[in-house]
Design an enzyme around this catalytic site. Structure first.
Site, short mmCIF file in Angstrom:
data_model
loop_
_atom_site.label_atom_id
_atom_site.label_comp_id
_atom_site.label_asym_id
_atom_site.label_seq_id
_atom_site.Cartn_x
_atom_site.Cartn_y
_atom_site.Cartn_z
N ARG A 169 0.88 -1.18 0.00
CA ARG A 169 0.00 0.00 0.00
C ARG A 169 0.91 1.21 0.00
O ARG A 169 1.66 1.42 0.96
CB ARG A 169 -0.92 -0.02 1.22
CG ARG A 169 -1.58 1.33 1.48
CD ARG A 169 -2.71 1.25 2.46
NE ARG A 169 -3.86 0.59 1.86
CZ ARG A 169 -5.08 0.59 2.37
NH1 ARG A 169 -5.32 1.21 3.50
NH2 ARG A 169 -6.07 -0.02 1.76
N HIS A 199 -7.20 1.11 -6.68
CA HIS A 199 -7.37 0.18 -5.55
C HIS A 199 -8.01 -1.10 -6.11
O HIS A 199 -9.18 -1.37 -5.88
CB HIS A 199 -8.25 0.85 -4.50
CG HIS A 199 -8.21 0.20 -3.14
ND1 HIS A 199 -7.47 -0.94 -2.86
CD2 HIS A 199 -8.84 0.53 -1.98
CE1 HIS A 199 -7.66 -1.26 -1.59
NE2 HIS A 199 -8.48 -0.40 -1.04
N GLN A 222 -9.92 -3.69 -3.90
CA GLN A 222 -11.24 -3.18 -3.53
C GLN A 222 -12.23 -3.42 -4.66
O GLN A 222 -13.36 -3.87 -4.44
CB GLN A 222 -11.14 -1.68 -3.22
CG GLN A 222 -12.45 -1.08 -2.76
CD GLN A 222 -12.89 -1.64 -1.42
OE1 GLN A 222 -12.13 -1.64 -0.46
NE2 GLN A 222 -14.12 -2.12 -1.34
N ASP A 280 -17.30 7.24 -1.48
CA ASP A 280 -16.04 7.08 -0.73
C ASP A 280 -15.74 8.42 -0.07
O ASP A 280 -16.39 9.45 -0.37
CB ASP A 280 -14.91 6.65 -1.69
CG ASP A 280 -13.58 6.39 -0.99
OD1 ASP A 280 -13.58 6.20 0.25
OD2 ASP A 280 -12.53 6.39 -1.67
N CYS A 311 -16.35 1.76 0.14
CA CYS A 311 -15.17 0.91 0.40
C CYS A 311 -14.78 0.90 1.87
O CYS A 311 -14.10 0.00 2.32
CB CYS A 311 -14.00 1.36 -0.47
SG CYS A 311 -13.48 3.04 -0.10
N ARG A 313 -13.77 -8.55 0.74
CA ARG A 313 -12.33 -8.35 0.51
C ARG A 313 -11.59 -9.67 0.77
O ARG A 313 -10.68 -10.04 0.02
CB ARG A 313 -11.77 -7.26 1.44
CG ARG A 313 -12.26 -5.84 1.13
CD ARG A 313 -11.66 -5.29 -0.16
NE ARG A 313 -10.22 -5.23 -0.13
CZ ARG A 313 -9.50 -4.23 0.40
NH1 ARG A 313 -10.11 -3.17 0.86
NH2 ARG A 313 -8.17 -4.26 0.41
N1 CP Z 1 -11.22 -0.21 2.00
C1 CP Z 1 -9.97 -0.33 2.47
O1 CP Z 1 -9.00 -0.55 1.74
O2 CP Z 1 -9.86 -0.21 3.82
P1 CP Z 1 -8.52 -0.08 4.66
O3 CP Z 1 -7.92 1.25 4.34
O4 CP Z 1 -8.95 -0.20 6.11
O5 CP Z 1 -7.59 -1.20 4.27
N1 NVA Z 2 -9.92 6.83 -1.29
C1 NVA Z 2 -9.53 6.34 0.02
C2 NVA Z 2 -9.77 4.87 0.12
C3 NVA Z 2 -9.44 4.24 1.43
C4 NVA Z 2 -9.61 2.77 1.45
C5 NVA Z 2 -8.08 6.69 0.30
O1 NVA Z 2 -7.25 6.57 -0.61
O2 NVA Z 2 -7.80 7.09 1.43
#
Ligand code: CP
Ligand code: NVA
Length: 305
Positions: free
Chosen positions: A102, A129, A132, A224, A264, A292
């Site tokens: 990530r 993502h 997701q 989101d 998400c 997920r």
């Molecule tokens: N939706 C998602 O990726 O959640 P987290 O940021 O908690 O992993």
């Molecule tokens: N768009 C959000 C998604 C989190 C899972 C971010 O990037 O923070």
């Protein structure tokens, strides 16, 4: 395909096979457990940002399949800071069988994949993502039997989650509409890709500014956060612009009667979504989050088994 970096890299049949595998693994798990397809395999999980779902669902996916996972916190690796990404990739390739990362900058996960000999999975970047989106598509398929012809409307910021959702909808024949404030739309290159996938599958991609227009005929209403991780400095400006894009009961009532609501997560209740909608009968927020686990099992099996 060595890696899972973007929905755009996968063909519609491969994506459909992934969803079908996820559904089968889910049923198998619910009926008593999965076989140890990943026995002896270890996934390293590199995080530059916080996480609940991604961290726990990948860890549990590996355990359910007989493997193991290592959590490497933002403080530990210093990806590209303490050590170059190319060196991290080559070192870790000798220790574990796959990496999930990530990152802030999408280029960093691409760089990791370029130098690693082992599969690399994108666990969220500033661009997209894909894990997701795989769980989102599984959720839509469970509700409607298919993605083909389903009208999916995303309300809010044209962010990483919106890009992956657009791409999986366009690849699998769902009609994708976004309503976003002026200046907060999707990346134009991502839209061009989405439009080409939609042309191939016979679906549509629409970009609007009016949320009420966008939800007409919607069977899925998706939202989101208005402020993604790494955008904290823009928080005040964004909080001033986005309130007309809240998914609330009034907006939901303008969608199809059987529309489902998705997010998400994490949710910012009272901002992009109200409690009433998030906890209402049309909400699929928690089954979506649980998917997920199942979608990622399918990704791990495809890349590692
Ligand atoms: N939706 C998602 O990726 O959640 P987290 O940021 O908690 O992993
Ligand atoms: N768009 C959000 C998604 C989190 C899972 C971010 O990037 O923070």
């Amino acid at each position: 395909m060595k890696d899972f970096l973007a929905i755009a890299d996968y063909s519609p049949p491969d994506l459909q096979a992934l969803l079908d595998s996820a559904a089968a693994l889910k049923t198998e798990w619910q009926e008593g457990g999965n076989p140890p397809l990943l026995k002896g395999k270890v996934l390293a999980m590199i995080f530059q940002k916080p996480s609940l779902r991604t961290r726990v669902s990948f860890d549990m996916a590996m355990r359910h399949l007989g493997g193991d996972a290592l959590y490497l916190s933002p403080a530990e690796i210093g990806l590209g800071k303490r050590e170059s990404i190319a060196d991290v990739a080559r070192v870790i390739s000798g220790y574990v069988q796959a990496v999930m990362a990530r990152v802030f900058d999408h280029q960093h996960v691409l760089e990791l994949a370029k130098w690693a000999d082992i599969p690399v999975i994108n666990g969220l970047s500033d661009y997209n993502h894909p894990c997701q989106a795989a769980a989102d598509a599984l959720t839509i398929q469970e509700n409607f039997g298919t993605l083909r012809g389903v009208n999916v409307t995303y309300i809010g910021d044209g962010n990483n989650v919106a890009v992956s959702l657009m791409h999986i909808c366009a690849k699998l024949g769902a009609n994708f509409t976004i309503a976003h404030p002026e200046g907060y739309g999707l990346d134009p290159d991502a839209v061009a890709l989405g439009e080409s996938f939609a042309a191939a599958s016979g679906s549509t991609v629409r970009q609007l500014n009016d949320p009420e227009e966008a939800v007409k005929g919607a069977q899925v209403l998706y939202t989101d956060t208005w402020i993604s991780m790494g955008q904290d400095e823009e928080a005040a400006r964004r909080k001033a612009v986005f309130p007309p894009y809240q998914v609330n009961q009034g907006l939901l009532e303008k969608a199809e009667k059987d529309a489902i609501v998705m997010h998400c997560l994490p949710a910012h209740r009272g901002e992009e979504i109200t409690d009433k909608v998030a906890d209402g009968p049309q909400s699929r927020l928690f089954p979506q989050a649980h998917n997920r686990l199942h979608a990622q099992k399918a990704i791990l099996v495809k890349l590692l088994a």
